[in-house]
Design a protein around this motif. Structure first.
Motif, mmCIF file in Angstrom:
data_model
loop_
_atom_site.group_PDB
_atom_site.id
_atom_site.type_symbol
_atom_site.label_atom_id
_atom_site.label_comp_id
_atom_site.label_asym_id
_atom_site.label_seq_id
_atom_site.Cartn_x
_atom_site.Cartn_y
_atom_site.Cartn_z
ATOM 1 N N VAL A 1 60.823 99.812 60.528
ATOM 2 C CA VAL A 1 60.791 100.316 61.894
ATOM 3 C C VAL A 1 61.960 100.660 62.087
ATOM 4 N N ILE A 2 63.170 100.034 61.432
ATOM 5 C CA ILE A 2 64.404 100.445 61.762
ATOM 6 C C ILE A 2 64.606 101.606 60.860
ATOM 7 N N ALA B 1 62.630 104.086 60.187
ATOM 8 C CA ALA B 1 62.007 105.217 60.796
ATOM 9 C C ALA B 1 62.754 105.687 62.033
ATOM 10 N N MET B 2 63.278 104.645 62.747
ATOM 11 C CA MET B 2 64.062 104.983 63.789
ATOM 12 C C MET B 2 65.542 105.660 63.453
ATOM 13 N N ILE C 1 65.104 109.380 62.064
ATOM 14 C CA ILE C 1 65.130 110.359 63.201
ATOM 15 C C ILE C 1 66.434 110.511 64.013
ATOM 16 N N LEU C 2 67.163 109.339 64.187
ATOM 17 C CA LEU C 2 68.418 109.455 65.072
ATOM 18 C C LEU C 2 69.475 110.087 64.124
ATOM 19 N N ALA D 1 71.530 102.893 61.388
ATOM 20 C CA ALA D 1 70.858 103.600 62.438
ATOM 21 C C ALA D 1 71.353 103.669 63.937
#
Length: 389
Positions: free
Chosen positions: A32-33, A35-36, A39-40, A312
């Protein structure tokens, strides 16, 4: 009768229990981290590469985002296979097959290289910012020279980091184990760290890695971070004097550089928090028997998740502490959606008579005038205010 069992002083049941519990959820949390974070960081690259954002610091931050993306992309299949698809304590011919163990070997070397590049980029950020604040030279020519130097510094860091990691590439080896059901699996060769059986080349390679990729850049971050903090305190004293002298306009103009320094200090301190403990643990693993098995390995997942969060979180820091980054981000990603909504609303509204047509033309003229004012305001801000990054 006199035989005694020697227990390792570093063995902790609490730590091992926590490591086993966290290992069950680490794969899902890290994916999850990642993936975020991917994108960021793509957004970071898009914003930082705009023409109005091209500065030496932004150039380094852009490449930092590139290597953060590379680290997280490589971590996703690793976390899925070795944490989500199979249990961390589970060993089988499917999980430890030769293709997957070769992937793991490549991933370990690749991620170690990207981490090394990232921490040295953090050192470069601190050095460039310190020299910028203490350099009287200004102007477009000086800015272009600094931009070229920043790009050259990034290339040098990448090349040197790869050279530093060459001994580390050579010490990882796979061993084949045959099972009773005629199947086979692959595991890494035991280094026997902290004992007399440790290969001297492995010891030398790990010392080089811990010093050149962890401890030395952390020390430089502490030194230049302290210099930046000292410069920031001096500038804050000057600002207070300006504010007390009712020079509020000058005070507002000089807030940008201070925010930039605070933001960069936050970025490099996060690297210090995540990388320095790992360097210390590697050194302890080299010289202390059983430290690697009982301390370093149980803490491995925690160090990984902290590094991923560090990769991230930069977008949040930029948006929080940089007006120019925030304005550019809104202009790129938010203004278009708002304009699309307004245009779709105007296209659906009926215009049956001349009065409505006149109103539409008036609205269009007003919109053009408003956009020109916004553009003029933005350009004025960019020219008058120092680049916030």
């Amino acid at each position: 009768m006199n035989d005694t069992v020697l227990l390792s002083p570093y063995k902790s049941e609490v730590l091992e229990s926590f490591s086993m519990w966290y290992g069950k959820v680490h794969g899902y949390i890290s994916i999850v981290i990642c993936a975020m974070g991917i994108i960021l960081n793509i957004i970071n690259i898009v914003v930082l590469t705009r023409k109005t954002m091209q500065t030496p610091i932004n150039s380094i931050l852009t490449w930092l985002a590139v290597f953060d993306i590379a680290t997280m992309i490589s971590y996703v299949p690793f976390a899925y296979h070795f944490y989500c698809q199979y249990s961390t304590l589970y060993i089988s011919s499917d999980k430890n097959s030769k293709p997957w163990m070769i992937f793991l070997l490549v991933y370990l070397n690749f991620s170690a290289t990207t981490h090394t590049i990232s921490i040295w980029l953090a050192v470069t950020l601190a050095i460039f910012r310190h020299r910028h604040l203490n350099s009287p030279a200004k102007g477009s020519l000086t800015r272009m020279r600094r931009l070229i130097r920043a790009r050259v510094a990034v290339c040098v860091i990448v090349c040197i980091s790869v050279l530093i990691m060459i001994p580390n590439y050579l010490i990882h080896r796979l061993e084949k184990l045959n099972l009773s059901d005629n199947s086979s699996l692959y595991v890494f060769e035991d280094w026997n760290l902290g004992s007399r059986q440790t290969n001297h080349f492995i010891t030398l390679a790990l010392i080089m890695y811990s010093v050149l990729a962890k401890l030395l850049p952390s020390l430089l971050i502490i030194i230049y971070g302290g210099l930046l903090l000292q410069t920031l305190r001096k500038s804050m004293k000057v600002k207070r004097r300006l504010f007390e002298g009712r020079a509020s306009l000058s005070y507002q103009r000089n807030r940008g550089p201070a925010r930039t320094t605070v933001m960069l200090l936050t970025v490099i301190v996060l690297f210090l928090v995540t990388e320095l403990p790992q360097g210390v643990l590697i050194v302890c693993s080299i010289f202390l028997d059983k430290f690697f098995e009982h301390i370093y390995i149980p803490l491995g997942d925690i160090m990984d998740i902290l590094a991923l969060i560090n990769n991230a979180i930069n977008f949040v820091l930029y948006c929080t502490m940089s007006h120019q980054f925030r304005r550019t981000f809104i202009k790129l990603f938010c203004s278009f959606s708002l304009l699309d909504i307004l245009s779709s609303t105007n296209s659906q509204s009926p215009s049956k008579d001349n009065v409505s047509n006149n109103i539409s033309l008036s609205d269009k003229s007003f919109g053009q005038e408003r956009n020109s004012c916004i553009t003029l305001y933005t350009k004025t801000h960019v020219t008058r205010e120092e680049s916030i990054l």
